[in-house]
Design a protein around this motif. Structure first.
Motif, PDB file in Angstrom:
ATOM      1  N   GLY A 162      -5.524   3.342   1.807  1.00 20.61           N
ATOM      2  CA  GLY A 162      -6.666   3.037   1.575  1.00 20.61           C
ATOM      3  C   GLY A 162      -6.395   1.486   0.317  1.00 20.61           C
ATOM      4  O   GLY A 162      -6.306   0.450   0.900  1.00 20.61           O
ATOM      5  N   GLY A 163      -6.186   1.957  -0.666  1.00 19.01           N
ATOM      6  CA  GLY A 163      -5.461   0.924  -1.614  1.00 19.01           C
ATOM      7  C   GLY A 163      -6.799  -0.272  -1.691  1.00 19.01           C
ATOM      8  O   GLY A 163      -6.138  -1.617  -2.098  1.00 19.01           O
ATOM      9  N   ALA A 164      -7.951  -0.223  -1.671  1.00 20.69           N
ATOM     10  CA  ALA A 164      -8.867  -1.229  -1.709  1.00 20.69           C
ATOM     11  C   ALA A 164      -8.864  -1.736  -3.108  1.00 20.69           C
ATOM     12  O   ALA A 164      -8.579  -1.034  -4.116  1.00 20.69           O
ATOM     13  CB  ALA A 164     -10.450  -0.728  -1.280  1.00 20.69           C
TER      14      ALA A 164
ATOM     15  N   LEU B 145       2.901  -4.267 -15.214  1.00 23.78           N
ATOM     16  CA  LEU B 145       2.790  -4.773 -13.947  1.00 23.78           C
ATOM     17  C   LEU B 145       2.677  -3.734 -12.889  1.00 23.78           C
ATOM     18  O   LEU B 145       2.306  -2.445 -13.085  1.00 23.78           O
ATOM     19  CB  LEU B 145       4.428  -5.354 -13.590  1.00 23.78           C
ATOM     20  CG  LEU B 145       4.803  -6.481 -14.368  1.00 23.78           C
ATOM     21  CD1 LEU B 145       5.670  -5.957 -15.448  1.00 23.78           C
ATOM     22  CD2 LEU B 145       5.388  -7.635 -13.280  1.00 23.78           C
ATOM     23  N   TYR B 146       2.323  -4.244 -11.576  1.00 24.46           N
ATOM     24  CA  TYR B 146       2.021  -3.252 -10.464  1.00 24.46           C
ATOM     25  C   TYR B 146       3.008  -2.203 -10.323  1.00 24.46           C
ATOM     26  O   TYR B 146       2.524  -0.809 -10.276  1.00 24.46           O
ATOM     27  CB  TYR B 146       2.460  -3.810  -9.164  1.00 24.46           C
ATOM     28  CG  TYR B 146       1.852  -3.419  -7.856  1.00 24.46           C
ATOM     29  CD1 TYR B 146       0.636  -2.763  -7.878  1.00 24.46           C
ATOM     30  CD2 TYR B 146       2.529  -3.862  -6.640  1.00 24.46           C
ATOM     31  CE1 TYR B 146       0.347  -2.083  -6.599  1.00 24.46           C
ATOM     32  CE2 TYR B 146       2.007  -3.397  -5.488  1.00 24.46           C
ATOM     33  CZ  TYR B 146       1.002  -2.424  -5.476  1.00 24.46           C
ATOM     34  OH  TYR B 146       0.671  -1.946  -4.173  1.00 24.46           O
ATOM     35  N   ALA B 147       4.496  -2.310 -10.639  1.00 27.48           N
ATOM     36  CA  ALA B 147       5.413  -1.249 -10.611  1.00 27.48           C
ATOM     37  C   ALA B 147       5.025  -0.305 -11.883  1.00 27.48           C
ATOM     38  O   ALA B 147       5.283   0.861 -11.758  1.00 27.48           O
ATOM     39  CB  ALA B 147       6.653  -1.609 -10.552  1.00 27.48           C
TER      40      ALA B 147
ATOM     41  N   SER C 175       2.107   0.387 -13.186  1.00 22.54           N
ATOM     42  CA  SER C 175       1.009   1.405 -12.560  1.00 22.54           C
ATOM     43  C   SER C 175       1.355   2.363 -11.908  1.00 22.54           C
ATOM     44  O   SER C 175       0.886   3.619 -11.912  1.00 22.54           O
ATOM     45  CB  SER C 175       0.157   0.358 -11.898  1.00 22.54           C
ATOM     46  OG  SER C 175      -0.917  -0.063 -12.882  1.00 22.54           O
ATOM     47  N   ASP C 176       2.331   1.994 -10.837  1.00 26.46           N
ATOM     48  CA  ASP C 176       2.606   3.026  -9.949  1.00 26.46           C
ATOM     49  C   ASP C 176       3.388   3.956 -10.395  1.00 26.46           C
ATOM     50  O   ASP C 176       3.332   5.184 -10.083  1.00 26.46           O
ATOM     51  CB  ASP C 176       3.505   2.556  -8.753  1.00 26.46           C
ATOM     52  CG  ASP C 176       2.486   2.068  -7.484  1.00 26.46           C
ATOM     53  OD1 ASP C 176       1.616   3.027  -7.061  1.00 26.46           O
ATOM     54  OD2 ASP C 176       2.460   0.975  -6.871  1.00 26.46           O
ATOM     55  N   LEU C 177       4.258   3.651 -11.319  1.00 26.01           N
ATOM     56  CA  LEU C 177       5.272   4.752 -12.193  1.00 26.01           C
ATOM     57  C   LEU C 177       4.269   5.434 -12.870  1.00 26.01           C
ATOM     58  O   LEU C 177       4.309   6.924 -12.790  1.00 26.01           O
ATOM     59  CB  LEU C 177       6.287   3.921 -12.960  1.00 26.01           C
ATOM     60  CG  LEU C 177       7.401   3.421 -12.089  1.00 26.01           C
ATOM     61  CD1 LEU C 177       8.116   2.360 -12.829  1.00 26.01           C
ATOM     62  CD2 LEU C 177       8.357   4.458 -11.400  1.00 26.01           C
TER      63      LEU C 177
HETATM   64  N1  ARG Z   1      -4.074  -2.475  -3.931  1.00 23.52           N
HETATM   65  C1  ARG Z   1      -3.013  -2.668  -3.400  1.00 23.52           C
HETATM   66  C2  ARG Z   1      -3.388  -4.112  -2.464  1.00 23.52           C
HETATM   67  O1  ARG Z   1      -4.348  -4.257  -1.852  1.00 23.52           O
HETATM   68  C3  ARG Z   1      -2.706  -1.753  -2.382  1.00 23.52           C
HETATM   69  C4  ARG Z   1      -2.214  -0.150  -3.085  1.00 23.52           C
HETATM   70  C5  ARG Z   1      -1.243   0.551  -2.487  1.00 23.52           C
HETATM   71  N2  ARG Z   1      -0.901   1.697  -3.106  1.00 23.52           N
HETATM   72  C6  ARG Z   1       0.034   1.647  -4.527  1.00 23.52           C
HETATM   73  N3  ARG Z   1       0.106   2.937  -4.687  1.00 23.52           N
HETATM   74  N4  ARG Z   1       0.591   0.786  -4.831  1.00 23.52           N
HETATM   75  O2  ARG Z   1      -2.181  -4.701  -2.115  1.00 23.52           O
END
Ligand code: ARG
Length: 588
Positions: free
Chosen positions: A120-122, A322-324, A326-328
């Motif tokens: 999903g990842g909205a 950063l994005y990483a 958050s994921d970690l």
């Molecule tokens: N929100 C991100 C995007 O629109 C996608 C997220 C994917 N999932 C994750 N755990 N990084 O690109």
């Protein structure tokens, strides 16, 4: 339940062994010459080299040992040493009857897992666009497949709810409505329950703010500051953030709902933030993270990498995560909550490096066990007919809602063309068929490939399309209804019986492949394999239908056998489309 191919292979292994050959040679495969036989074994060819014998001699010996075997109608050795196999139709009928009674039509899973699937990842406050379509459609199907296989599956939408878009919206809101209490620093009261905007306003505010930030440096800096303030817990902005979340999530639920997509968890990047300081400290303590040009990074390269992989940045030089990161941090949370043995992430394949970095850091830092499976299911781009990423006619980003409306309209027109159903029924049917057209159009391609979004093709009732599959299901439904009405027998769950009808045998063999296909699709996270199966099954059914008088069959036993078989066929087809995430109407 054992797969048909396994059962046949077992008999061949025994026959090879009996003649003192390695049993491994007994592997049986689906025939590549269906005009000659249904299955074949090529083991004698490989055996020739091992045993210094002519392949046909080995083949003849094996065939001789299988002559009285009831599983087969015929087993024949042909030059230079292939073995052609035809199954006994009674054996196949019995197999189907076992399958009919078995749990999940005979699919098995010896080691059920706990799986967290992230799809999903909205991004909150930004409208859902076609880029998010693939993640939702593929992820939903993979979730259903894994769940069907008996795994414990937790799905998480993982919203993008913590980024710069929040600061942009807050800043733009302040420009538009400076008198709101959120912008009065001396305000000490409670914040209003009601959001200061509707979803349509919100959807207009974001693109406007985003465009402004590209030309207006001062605005951009303000938005950046607002984001930092929000992230450090500033109460008035947190209150606005909550409004944004509530209004957006409600809308997202509606949009995903229209796609027949739902999530167990509606968590987002924001939920992972409390875990970040501990994560960073841990990486430092374990001597994995080090400073590089002011940033904090973790090396992830391995000796046997074929290309060089850059280190994972976990903290920027200005201190921002950063994005990483958050994921970690999210993984830490998921480990605490679910301790899964398998993670699946469904996102654009251009994010591959990001996920490789996140997975490697997770393992290196022992955030997850070494043997936890971490898989990235990266998908390709949905292109327009011009081969470029799909856009609206005026070049903008296509909203998911408009896309769905378009496909429903195309299907509606088709239904109205040659049929005389009420407008209301046509509308409802168009929604069901439209969704199938859209999802099948996507899922029938291997996920990692780009594909061309072609409404006319996807909505066609013929060819390898969702509507064609539904049309086949509806056709079977109607035969079963007629049978029930004229025989006065409401129970069509009858035993399958063997007949001498060749196209019935083809259909029986195809139905019998169900467990093999599904187990394989689950193993490989590959819904497209289910699509190609339902397409083959539909084709074989339609051939059978055209070559066989079903309801007009006078031999009542035979007729009941046909009904039993098509009833099993429809059950299998409907199970498959449910795994793909859509359903069939009663009529089309
Ligand atoms: N929100 C991100 C995007 O629109 C996608 C997220 C994917 N999932 C994750 N755990 N990084 O690109």
């Amino acid at each position: 339940m054992k797969k048909l191919l396994e059962l046949i292979t077992e008999e061949f292994e025994k026959a090879f062994e009996k003649n003192e050959y390695d049993k491994k040679l007994g592997k049986v495969v689906v025939s590549n010459r269906p005009d000659l036989c249904q299955y074949q074994c090529n083991g004698a060819m490989a055996g020739a080299k091992l045993y210094h014998k002519a392949p046909i001699m080995i083949a003849n010996q094996v065939v001789e040992s299988l002559q009285d075997n009831e599983m087969f109608e015929s087993v024949e050795a042909v030059m230079p040493g292939f073995i052609n196999i035809k199954l006994n139709s009674e054996f196949v009928a019995k197999y189907l009857n076992d399958m009919k009674e078995a749990d999940k039509y005979g699919c098995e899973n010896k080691e059920p897992e706990t799986i967290v699937i992230d799809y999903g990842g909205a991004n909150v406050a930004k409208p859902l666009h076609v880029g998010h379509l693939r993640s939702a459609v593929i992820g939903e199907s993979v979730k259903r497949i894994e769940r069907f296989m008996g795994n414990k599956v937790i799905s998480d939408v993982h919203l993008g709810d913590w980024g710069l878009q929040m600061g942009l919206i807050i800043t733009e809101l302040e420009c538009r409505k400076p008198d709101l209490v959120y912008f009065d620093e001396s305000y000490t009261g409670e914040y209003p329950e009601e959001a200061p905007f509707t979803i349509s306003e919100l959807e207009e505010i974001y693109p406007c703010a985003s465009a402004k930030s590209k030309v207006d440096e001062e605005f951009k800096e303000k938005a950046h500051q607002a984001t930092l303030k929000l992230q450090s817990g500033y109460a008035p902005y947190t209150a606005i953030w909550k409004h944004i979340m509530k209004v957006s999530v409600e809308d997202l639920k509606k949009n995903y709902g229209n796609l027949n997509v739902d999530f167990d968890l509606w968590k987002g990047e924001s939920d992972a933030q409390p875990y970040i300081p501990g994560l960073i400290q841990d990486l430092i303590d374990k001597k994995l993270a080090y400073e590089s040009q002011g940033a904090l990074v973790v090396d992830i390269s391995k000796e046997d990498d074929t290309k060089e992989l850059p280190p994972c940045i976990v903290r920027k030089s200005d201190g921002a995560a950063l994005y990483a990161t958050s994921d970690l941090a999210t993984i830490i949370q998921r480990e605490q909550d679910y301790k899964p043995n398998h993670y699946i992430y469904v996102a654009d394949k251009r994010q591959e490096l990001h996920f490789t970095q996140v997975f490697r850091v997770s393992k290196k830092a022992n955030i997850v066990d070494e043997n936890t499976k971490m898989e990235f299911l990266g998908f390709g781009t949905m292109n327009g007919k011009d081969g470029k990423p799909f856009k609206t006619r005026d070049g903008g980003v296509m909203r998911l809602e408009s896309l769905i409306a378009q496909i429903n309209k195309a299907v509606y027109d088709k239904i109205m063309e040659n049929r005389t159903v009420s407008e209301e029924e046509a509308n409802n049917t168009a929604k069901i068929v439209g969704l199938a057209a859209l999802k099948y159009g996507d899922l029938s391609n291997q996920a990692s490939k780009d594909y061309i979004f072609d409404i006319d093709r996807f909505a066609s009732f013929e060819g390898n399309t969702g509507p064609y599959i539904l049309y086949t299901i509806v056709r079977i439904k109607s035969i079963l209804e007629k049978y029930k009405a004229e025989s006065g027998n409401a129970d069509v769950n009858l035993p399958v019986i063997s007949t001498d009808n060749g196209s019935q045998m083809q259909l029986m063999l195809e139905v019998a492949k169900f467990n093999e296909i599904i187990e394989n699709a689950a193993e490989e996270l590959a819904p497209h394999k289910i699509c190609s199966y339902v397409y083959d099954l539909s084709n074989v059914f339609n051939r059978f239908y055209h070559e066989t008088k079903i309801l007009a069959e006078e031999d009542q036993t035979k007729k009941a056998g046909y009904i039993a078989l098509i009833n099993l066929t429809i059950n299998v087809l409907e199970q498959c489309i449910d795994l793909l995430g859509f359903s069939a109407p009663d009529r089309m």
